[in-house]
Design an enzyme around this catalytic site. Structure first.
Site, PDB file in Angstrom:
ATOM      1  N   HIS A  34       0.835  -1.205   0.000  1.00  0.00           N
ATOM      2  CA  HIS A  34       0.000   0.000   0.000  1.00  0.00           C
ATOM      3  C   HIS A  34       0.869   1.253   0.000  1.00  0.00           C
ATOM      4  O   HIS A  34       0.689   2.161  -0.822  1.00  0.00           O
ATOM      5  CB  HIS A  34      -0.916  -0.032   1.229  1.00  0.00           C
ATOM      6  CG  HIS A  34      -1.804   1.154   1.388  1.00  0.00           C
ATOM      7  ND1 HIS A  34      -3.173   1.071   1.341  1.00  0.00           N
ATOM      8  CD2 HIS A  34      -1.534   2.474   1.608  1.00  0.00           C
ATOM      9  CE1 HIS A  34      -3.692   2.266   1.523  1.00  0.00           C
ATOM     10  NE2 HIS A  34      -2.713   3.143   1.698  1.00  0.00           N
ATOM     11  N   GLU A  35       1.826   1.310   0.936  1.00  0.00           N
ATOM     12  CA  GLU A  35       2.673   2.492   1.049  1.00  0.00           C
ATOM     13  C   GLU A  35       3.663   2.597  -0.116  1.00  0.00           C
ATOM     14  O   GLU A  35       3.972   3.702  -0.568  1.00  0.00           O
ATOM     15  CB  GLU A  35       3.428   2.472   2.378  1.00  0.00           C
ATOM     16  CG  GLU A  35       2.529   2.532   3.602  1.00  0.00           C
ATOM     17  CD  GLU A  35       1.619   3.753   3.604  1.00  0.00           C
ATOM     18  OE1 GLU A  35       2.050   4.833   3.140  1.00  0.00           O
ATOM     19  OE2 GLU A  35       0.468   3.618   4.058  1.00  0.00           O
TER      20      GLU A  35
ATOM     21  N   HIS B 272       2.072   4.351  -2.979  1.00  0.00           N
ATOM     22  CA  HIS B 272       2.127   5.809  -2.798  1.00  0.00           C
ATOM     23  C   HIS B 272       3.490   6.353  -3.220  1.00  0.00           C
ATOM     24  O   HIS B 272       3.591   7.348  -3.948  1.00  0.00           O
ATOM     25  CB  HIS B 272       1.879   6.176  -1.335  1.00  0.00           C
ATOM     26  CG  HIS B 272       0.454   6.085  -0.897  1.00  0.00           C
ATOM     27  ND1 HIS B 272      -0.580   6.686  -1.583  1.00  0.00           N
ATOM     28  CD2 HIS B 272      -0.110   5.476   0.176  1.00  0.00           C
ATOM     29  CE1 HIS B 272      -1.723   6.438  -0.949  1.00  0.00           C
ATOM     30  NE2 HIS B 272      -1.469   5.713   0.123  1.00  0.00           N
TER      31      HIS B 272
END
Length: 376
Positions: A67-68, A71
């Site tokens: 997820h990170e 980003h």
């Protein structure tokens, strides 16, 4: 979060691990192996459940990292500097610069939840496939749990409230519609305050009704509320210092001390009567060499004070926050090193020209608030 130890790099970005992550792995592993798996896949040994719980918790950690990382990769592709990625008990945080445009802000914000939804759907499908095709009950249950957890994580992160990714989407939308970045950041911060308050209230009500899970809900709400308040303050500060240079904020002249004198000579001299809690040090050539925190002097044994030089008791210049007089103040504050408070040495070439402290920044913010009529 920046004080969390670095454990490596992911895609070239420093990866930090908060102390709460082992707690997260233990709690999820214990819950999964002790309750969820026995209920979903009965009839297996406790060793299988324990191993399944541990693997499930580690897979969840990897999905948070995915997820990170999404980003971080997207931000880099949009030309946004990424400073680090930190994993902690409530997920992860990617520290990055400010997006240059609302479109970039939207894409960077939405890619994280989208990744979680994709991972969740893939894990859910794989779990169902293992169960129906091969009959591997425990691995299938682990993957189904991982899938639903990631789907919930993706949906939760899309709630329109900062610091959640949905709050970034709100920020991008308001920025695109109004053309005002600071107004958009304040709007996202307000939405986070509302959501945090609601979650705290719901958590406390649940707790009073006997649901222990309400405590976790209230904790999440408290974190969102604190983070949203911080983001509103940061937006107000960014607005106050917009366009200003370091030279506009620095205090001059700067009271300094020679770095070659001994600690005892400094203590016995008149400079000790300074009203400052930290002093920049200059070498024989008049160049800045470090920052002396007076509180550290009391920790030096008396026997060493006669021979120890101030430069050896100070924070070296390489570990201090520095900038040039022409640097934008907003960028300087964003790159501030944590742990030493707001003390930025303003250096022109090899000469110390000023210092920026928290008091200087507060003064600028108060001045801006007065000029804007106290709104914000």
């Amino acid at each position: 979060m920046n004080n969390a130890p670095q454990i490596g790099r992911v895609l070239g970005v420093p990866l930090r691990l908060h102390w709460s992550v082992p707690v997260l792995v233990f709690l999820f592993g214990y819950s999964l192996g002790g309750q969820t798996l026995p209920a979903w896949a009965p009839g297996h040994s406790q060793a299988a459940y324990t191993l399944g719980g541990l693997i499930g918790a580690l897979l969840l950690l990897l999905s948070l990292l995915a997820h990170e990382s999404a980003h971080a990769v997207t931000a880099r592709r949009k030309g946004i500097p990424v400073h680090d990625v930190t994993l902690w008990a409530l997920g992860g945080m990617t520290e990055m610069g400010r997006p240059p445009a609302p479109g970039a802000a939207f894409v960077v914000a939405v890619i994280g939840p989208l990744t979680s939804l994709i991972v969740g759907g893939a894990a859910l499908g794989a779990g169902i496939g293992l169960d129906t095709g091969l009959g591997w009950k425990v691995p299938a249950a682990v993957l189904v749990w991982l899938g639903w957890t990631n789907l919930l994580l993706g949906v939760f992160n899309l709630l329109p409230a900062a610091p959640l990714d949905g709050g970034r989407v709100v920020q991008a939308a308001v920025w695109w519609r109004t053309g005002d970045r600071e107004r958009a950041e304040r709007a996202a911060g307000r939405s986070g305050q509302v959501l945090g308050t609601l979650l705290i209230a719901l958590g406390l009500i649940s707790l009073l009704r006997g649901a222990v899970g309400g405590l976790w809900l209230a904790f999440v709400g408290f974190f969102i509320l604190i983070a949203a308040n911080l983001e509103r303050q940061q937006a107000a500060l960014a607005e106050a210092v917009a366009g200003l240079r370091a030279a506009d904020a620095m205090s001059t002249p700067v009271e300094t001390a020679p770095d070659w004198v001994t600690v005892q000579s400094f203590i016995d001299g008149p400079t000790l009567n300074t009203r400052h809690s930290a002093l920049p040090l200059l070498d024989f050539e008049g160049r800045p060499s470090g920052l002396l925190h007076l509180s550290q002097l009391a920790k030096i044994p008396t026997a060493q004070r006669e021979t120890l030089r101030l430069r050896d008791a100070a924070t070296p210049l390489s570990q201090c926050s520095t900038c040039a007089p022409v640097d934008l103040l907003e960028d300087t504050l964003r790159n501030l090193r944590l742990g030493g408070g707001v003390r930025i040495l303003v250096i022109d070439g090899q000469r110390l020209t000023g210092i920026i402290t928290a008091r200087d920044v507060i003064r600028l913010a108060q001045r801006h608030r007065l000029r804007s009529g106290g709104s914000g």
